[in-house]
Design a protein around this motif. Structure first.
Motif, PDB file in Angstrom:
ATOM      1  N   PRO A 242       0.821  -1.208   0.000  1.00 53.34           N
ATOM      2  CA  PRO A 242       0.000   0.000   0.000  1.00 53.34           C
ATOM      3  C   PRO A 242       0.860   1.265   0.000  1.00 53.34           C
ATOM      4  CG  PRO A 242       0.145  -0.866   2.207  1.00 53.34           C
ATOM      5  CD  PRO A 242       0.863  -1.851   1.318  1.00 53.34           C
ATOM      6  N   VAL A 243       0.299   2.334  -0.480  1.00 55.97           N
ATOM      7  CA  VAL A 243       0.912   3.656  -0.375  1.00 55.97           C
ATOM      8  C   VAL A 243       0.148   4.399   0.708  1.00 55.97           C
ATOM      9  CG1 VAL A 243       1.424   5.815  -1.545  1.00 55.97           C
ATOM     10  CG2 VAL A 243       1.589   3.659  -2.797  1.00 55.97           C
ATOM     11  N   LEU A 244       0.814   4.673   1.825  1.00 53.04           N
ATOM     12  CA  LEU A 244       0.162   5.350   2.931  1.00 53.04           C
ATOM     13  C   LEU A 244      -0.025   6.828   2.623  1.00 53.04           C
ATOM     14  CD1 LEU A 244       1.782   3.665   6.049  1.00 53.04           C
ATOM     15  CD2 LEU A 244      -0.142   2.932   4.656  1.00 53.04           C
ATOM     16  N   HIS A 251       9.426  10.183  -0.703  1.00 49.55           N
ATOM     17  CA  HIS A 251       9.358   9.099   0.274  1.00 49.55           C
ATOM     18  C   HIS A 251      10.244   7.925  -0.162  1.00 49.55           C
ATOM     19  CE1 HIS A 251       7.717   6.129   3.022  1.00 49.55           C
ATOM     20  NE2 HIS A 251       7.084   7.100   3.645  1.00 49.55           N
ATOM     21  N   PRO A 252      11.063   7.346   0.775  1.00 49.43           N
ATOM     22  CA  PRO A 252      11.920   6.201   0.417  1.00 49.43           C
ATOM     23  C   PRO A 252      11.147   5.034  -0.159  1.00 49.43           C
ATOM     24  CG  PRO A 252      12.528   7.071   2.556  1.00 49.43           C
ATOM     25  CD  PRO A 252      11.264   7.781   2.155  1.00 49.43           C
ATOM     26  N   HIS A 253       9.911   4.841   0.313  1.00 46.21           N
ATOM     27  CA  HIS A 253       9.063   3.763  -0.211  1.00 46.21           C
ATOM     28  C   HIS A 253       8.875   3.919  -1.724  1.00 46.21           C
ATOM     29  CE1 HIS A 253       5.453   1.064  -0.154  1.00 46.21           C
ATOM     30  NE2 HIS A 253       5.051   1.883  -1.096  1.00 46.21           N
ATOM     31  N   LEU A 254       8.580   5.128  -2.173  1.00 51.40           N
ATOM     32  CA  LEU A 254       8.333   5.348  -3.597  1.00 51.40           C
ATOM     33  C   LEU A 254       9.633   5.326  -4.398  1.00 51.40           C
ATOM     34  CD1 LEU A 254       5.608   8.141  -3.372  1.00 51.40           C
ATOM     35  CD2 LEU A 254       5.322   5.675  -3.557  1.00 51.40           C
ATOM     36  N   ASP A 255      10.715   5.822  -3.809  1.00 55.07           N
ATOM     37  CA  ASP A 255      12.006   5.779  -4.491  1.00 55.07           C
ATOM     38  C   ASP A 255      12.454   4.333  -4.706  1.00 55.07           C
ATOM     39  OD1 ASP A 255      14.490   7.134  -5.462  1.00 55.07           O
ATOM     40  OD2 ASP A 255      15.366   6.001  -3.796  1.00 55.07           O
ATOM     41  N   ILE A 289      -0.971  -3.538   8.203  1.00 54.44           N
ATOM     42  CA  ILE A 289       0.132  -3.106   7.351  1.00 54.44           C
ATOM     43  C   ILE A 289       1.414  -3.110   8.167  1.00 54.44           C
ATOM     44  CG2 ILE A 289       1.112  -1.163   6.053  1.00 54.44           C
ATOM     45  CD1 ILE A 289      -1.728  -0.399   5.282  1.00 54.44           C
ATOM     46  N   CYS A 290       2.459  -3.678   7.589  1.00 54.01           N
ATOM     47  CA  CYS A 290       3.776  -3.738   8.213  1.00 54.01           C
ATOM     48  C   CYS A 290       4.687  -2.739   7.517  1.00 54.01           C
ATOM     49  CB  CYS A 290       4.327  -5.152   8.092  1.00 54.01           C
ATOM     50  SG  CYS A 290       6.070  -5.327   8.479  1.00 54.01           S
TER      51      CYS A 290
END
Length: 322
Positions: A242-244, A251-255, A289-290
Motif C-alpha cells: 500500500p501507499v500510505l 518518500h523512500p518507499h516510492l524511491d 500493514i507492516c
C-alpha cells in the motif's frame, strides 16, 4: 472529575485491552472530549523499572464515536483524564459483557480508591432485564504533568520506513511464530515492494535443500546442513504494497518502488515480540500493514474500522541485539 459513557455493542473498548495484554500488565488510557488513547510499553507499570526506549510499544487513538455513545467527560485538566489500569482486571470485566444489551461505564470513588464501574444489563428469554455491576480498580489517576512525563503517551521517533506491505492472515502468522519459537529466539522479517515477505529463523545454515509451496502463495522452505539447528524460512508472495497517505514524491518507499522493487528491507526481532503483535487478532482487524525501517525497527498498523489512521492500533518493535 466525571466520566460516563455507553460502550458500543462491538466491545472494541475491551478488545483493545485484550490485544495489548501481552505488552504489559498495565494499560494507560487518555480520555478527552473528542478521542480516547490507549498506550502500553513492555515493562512500564510492572515491577520492571523499564520506561520505554528499546521496548516493544503499542498505542491507539480512536474517535469517541468508535468506542462509545452518550459520552460525557469533565475535569479540571482541560477536560482530560489520564488513567493507569491493570489489563487483566479489564478483561475480567469484559467476560460478563458478551451477551449484554447495554453497558454503561463511569468513574466512581475518590482518587485514592477510584474505579471504572461498568453497569452491564442483560436480558433473559422472557425479556426481563438484570443489571450486573463490575468495579475495575484504577491503579493511578495521572495529572496532566505526570502524563506528559510518561513515555507511554509518546510515539517513538523513528526514521521513515522504506517498505510498507500488507500482512497475510494473522492466524497463519500466529502458527508460523509458534513454530519458530521452538527453533529460535529471533526471527528476521524481510519484505520488498514486489509483494514478497519472508520470515527467517536466525540460526542454522543458509543453503536451501528443500522448498514447499501452498496454493495461497505462502511458501515454507526448510534448510538443513552441517549445523546442529535447522534454518527455517516462510515466504509469502502476491501481497499488496500500500501507499500510505503520508507518502510523497520524496518518500523512500516510492524511491525504492521505482529503482529497487525486489530488494528486501530486513529487521531482526524477537519471536516473542512478534507473538505479542499477533495478539491483535482479538480486535478482528480489517487488515494489518507492516512498515520496515531496515536494521532499526518495524511497525504494524492494525486497522480497526477502515483504512484511516483515525482507527488504528499501532505496534512498534525495535531492532533486537543478540
Amino acid at each position: 472529575m466525571r466520566l460516563r459513557a455507553k460502550i458500543q455493542r462491538d466491545l472494541l473498548f475491551f478488545k483493545i485491552a485484550q490485544a495489548v495484554e501481552k505488552i504489559g500488565r498495565s494499560c494507560f488510557l487518555k480520555f478527552t472530549p473528542d478521542f480516547v488513547a490507549f498506550g502500553a510499553i513492555h515493562g512500564l507499570g510492572d515491577s520492571d523499572p523499564t520506561t520505554g526506549g528499546g521496548s516493544i510499544q503499542c498505542w491507539s487513538r480512536l474517535p469517541k464515536e468508535s468506542l462509545f455513545h452518550e459520552y460525557k467527560i469533565e475535569s479540571n485538566s482541560n477536560n482530560e483524564i489520564y488513567l493507569e489500569m491493570k489489563v487483566e482486571d479489564m478483561i475480567l470485566a469484559m467476560r460478563t459483557c458478551n451477551n449484554a444489551s447495554a453497558i454503561v461505564m463511569r468513574m466512581t470513588g475518590r482518587s485514592a480508591d477510584a474505579y471504572l464501574t461498568f453497569t452491564i444489563t442483560t436480558e433473559d428469554h422472557q425479556g426481563n432485564s438484570r443489571p450486573i455491576t463490575q468495579n475495575v480498580p484504577i491503579v493511578k489517576i495521572l495529572t496532566a504533568d505526570g502524563a506528559s512525563n510518561t513515555s507511554v503517551f509518546d510515539e517513538p521517533m523513528i526514521p521513515t520506513p522504506e517498505v510498507h506491505i500488507m500482512l497475510p492472515q494473522l492466524e497463519r502468522l500466529r502458527h508460523v511464530a509458534s513454530s519458530y519459537k521452538s527453533i529460535s529466539d529471533y526471527v528476521v522479517i524481510s519484505a520488498n515492494l514486489a509483494g514478497e515477505m519472508v520470515f527467517t529463523t536466525s540460526d542454522g545454515v543458509q543453503q536451501l535443500s528443500h522448498y514447499d509451496s501452498d496454493k495461497d502463495g505462502g511458501m515454507i522452505a526448510a534448510h538443513y546442513g552441517a549445523a546442529e539447528k535447522a534454518h527455517v524460512e516462510t515466504r509469502f508472495t502476491n501481497l499488496h504494497n500500500p501507499v500510505l497517505k503520508d507518502d510523497d514524491e520524496e518518500h523512500p518507499h516510492l524511491d525504492r518502488l521505482r529503482s529497487q522493487p525486489k530488494d528486501f528491507a530486513s529487521v531482526l526481532v524477537r519471536v516473542s515480540d512478534l507473538q505479542k503483535v499477533l495478539q491483535s487478532h482479538y480486535v478482528k482487524p480489517l487488515n494489518v500493514i507492516c512498515s520496515i525501517v531496515p536494521s532499526h525497527s518495524i511497525l504494524f498498523y492494525v486497522y480497526l474500522k477502515d483504512n484511516t489512521q483515525d482507527a488504528t492500533l499501532t505496534y512498534f518493535i525495535p531492532e533486537s541485539a543478540k
